[in-house]
Design an enzyme around this catalytic site. Structure first.
Site, PDB file in Angstrom:
ATOM      1  N   GLY A  46       0.774  -1.265  -0.048  1.00  0.00           N
ATOM      2  CA  GLY A  46       0.027   0.082  -0.040  1.00  0.00           C
ATOM      3  C   GLY A  46       0.931   1.204  -0.071  1.00  0.00           C
ATOM      4  O   GLY A  46       2.087   1.299   0.493  1.00  0.00           O
ATOM      5  N   GLN A  51       3.344   9.725   0.753  1.00  0.00           N
ATOM      6  CA  GLN A  51       4.501   9.126   0.820  1.00  0.00           C
ATOM      7  C   GLN A  51       5.337   9.426  -0.376  1.00  0.00           C
ATOM      8  O   GLN A  51       6.708   9.074  -0.455  1.00  0.00           O
ATOM      9  CB  GLN A  51       4.317   7.755   0.989  1.00  0.00           C
ATOM     10  CG  GLN A  51       3.447   7.337   2.204  1.00  0.00           C
ATOM     11  CD  GLN A  51       3.536   5.853   2.548  1.00  0.00           C
ATOM     12  OE1 GLN A  51       2.441   5.460   2.097  1.00  0.00           O
ATOM     13  NE2 GLN A  51       4.321   5.134   2.954  1.00  0.00           N
ATOM     14  N   CYS A  94       5.887   0.129   7.134  1.00  0.00           N
ATOM     15  CA  CYS A  94       5.654   1.003   6.325  1.00  0.00           C
ATOM     16  C   CYS A  94       6.972   1.229   5.589  1.00  0.00           C
ATOM     17  O   CYS A  94       7.992   1.338   5.936  1.00  0.00           O
ATOM     18  CB  CYS A  94       5.256   2.105   7.162  1.00  0.00           C
ATOM     19  SG  CYS A  94       4.642   3.915   6.339  1.00  0.00           S
ATOM     20  N   LEU A  95       6.629   1.642   4.323  1.00  0.00           N
ATOM     21  CA  LEU A  95       7.467   2.325   3.280  1.00  0.00           C
ATOM     22  C   LEU A  95       8.194   3.412   3.763  1.00  0.00           C
ATOM     23  O   LEU A  95       9.479   3.527   3.548  1.00  0.00           O
ATOM     24  CB  LEU A  95       7.143   1.989   1.918  1.00  0.00           C
ATOM     25  CG  LEU A  95       6.690   0.870   1.283  1.00  0.00           C
ATOM     26  CD1 LEU A  95       5.934   1.079   0.053  1.00  0.00           C
ATOM     27  CD2 LEU A  95       7.776  -0.155   1.146  1.00  0.00           C
ATOM     28  N   HIS A 136      -4.441   1.636   7.628  1.00  0.00           N
ATOM     29  CA  HIS A 136      -2.982   2.117   7.721  1.00  0.00           C
ATOM     30  C   HIS A 136      -2.699   3.335   6.716  1.00  0.00           C
ATOM     31  O   HIS A 136      -2.348   4.419   6.966  1.00  0.00           O
ATOM     32  CB  HIS A 136      -2.094   0.979   7.387  1.00  0.00           C
ATOM     33  CG  HIS A 136      -0.633   1.493   7.374  1.00  0.00           C
ATOM     34  ND1 HIS A 136       0.379   1.184   8.438  1.00  0.00           N
ATOM     35  CD2 HIS A 136       0.169   2.000   6.192  1.00  0.00           C
ATOM     36  CE1 HIS A 136       1.388   1.470   8.026  1.00  0.00           C
ATOM     37  NE2 HIS A 136       1.426   2.051   6.886  1.00  0.00           N
ATOM     38  N   GLU A 137      -3.104   3.105   5.532  1.00  0.00           N
ATOM     39  CA  GLU A 137      -3.088   4.044   4.294  1.00  0.00           C
ATOM     40  C   GLU A 137      -3.765   5.267   4.659  1.00  0.00           C
ATOM     41  O   GLU A 137      -3.337   6.431   4.361  1.00  0.00           O
ATOM     42  CB  GLU A 137      -3.256   3.428   2.930  1.00  0.00           C
ATOM     43  CG  GLU A 137      -2.329   2.354   2.497  1.00  0.00           C
ATOM     44  CD  GLU A 137      -0.721   2.700   2.866  1.00  0.00           C
ATOM     45  OE1 GLU A 137      -0.400   3.785   2.665  1.00  0.00           O
ATOM     46  OE2 GLU A 137      -0.069   1.610   3.056  1.00  0.00           O
ATOM     47  N   HIS A 140      -2.135   7.749   6.770  1.00  0.00           N
ATOM     48  CA  HIS A 140      -1.052   8.752   6.147  1.00  0.00           C
ATOM     49  C   HIS A 140      -1.895  10.162   5.700  1.00  0.00           C
ATOM     50  O   HIS A 140      -1.380  10.947   5.736  1.00  0.00           O
ATOM     51  CB  HIS A 140      -0.449   7.933   5.097  1.00  0.00           C
ATOM     52  CG  HIS A 140       0.370   7.025   5.448  1.00  0.00           C
ATOM     53  ND1 HIS A 140       1.567   7.539   5.861  1.00  0.00           N
ATOM     54  CD2 HIS A 140       0.746   5.842   5.224  1.00  0.00           C
ATOM     55  CE1 HIS A 140       2.508   6.565   6.029  1.00  0.00           C
ATOM     56  NE2 HIS A 140       2.141   5.294   5.808  1.00  0.00           N
TER      57      HIS A 140
END
Length: 181
Positions: A46, A51, A94-95, A136-137, A140
């Site tokens: 995701g 991001q 997380c990226l 989660h996304e 952000h």
């Protein structure tokens, strides 16, 4: 399509609240295509637009098994309605917070309303990993990272490590630049 740079902690842009998209345009679709390519290359499941430094309420994800082949999903202006009271644990990463993984509890199911890749309104009932990934996304989009749910000690340890790594990368970049001159 292009792979974009994923910004990481401690970049302050990760704390920005993303803006609504008025209408899904070709420019937004190009961004979503880039985001998907970036996410696959990372690799991740995701990615929120912030991001990659774009503060818009856009998310892409693909939680399909590799054997199933790609099954990309696109969410523009997603809104969670009716999250379950029951929670489920998942180990999250997380990226934008590299090499950090922790188990979090989130609502086990949720209903999401959003615009799809073409800008058409959609409604999705999500559970399991899909529900966790969406939540989660969507965090952000509000400037929230999964590490914000951790104890202060765990969060501070992760942030300290990432700041140290960022300084090291900057020093290496300075050395490389000096050597090139």
């Amino acid at each position: 399509m292009a792979i974009r740079e994923i910004i990481t902690v401690p970049d302050p842009r990760l704390r920005e609240v993303s803006k609504e998209v008025d209408e899904v345009t070709d420019e937004h679709r190009a961004l979503m295509d880039d985001m998907l390519e970036t996410m696959y290359a990372a690799p991740g499941i995701g990615l929120a637009a912030i991001q990659v430094g774009v503060p818009l309420r856009i998310i892409v994800m693909d939680i399909a098994d590799k054997e199933e082949g790609p099954q990309p999903r696109y969410f523009v202006n997603p809104r969670i309605i009716d999250p379950a009271e029951e929670t489920a644990p998942y180990e999250e990463g997380c990226l934008s917070v590299p090499d950090a993984y922790e188990e979090l509890e989130r609502p086990a199911t949720c209903v999401v309303e959003y615009l799809d890749y073409e800008g058409k309104p959609q409604r999705l009932e999500a559970d399991g990993l899909l529900a966790t990934c969406i939540q989660h996304e969507m965090d952000h989009l509000e400037g929230i990272l999964f590490i914000d749910y951790l104890s202060r000690l765990k969060r501070d340890r992760i942030v300290k490590r990432l700041k140290k790594e960022a300084k090291l990368k900057a020093k290496e970049g300075d050395k490389a630049l000096a050597a090139a001159e």
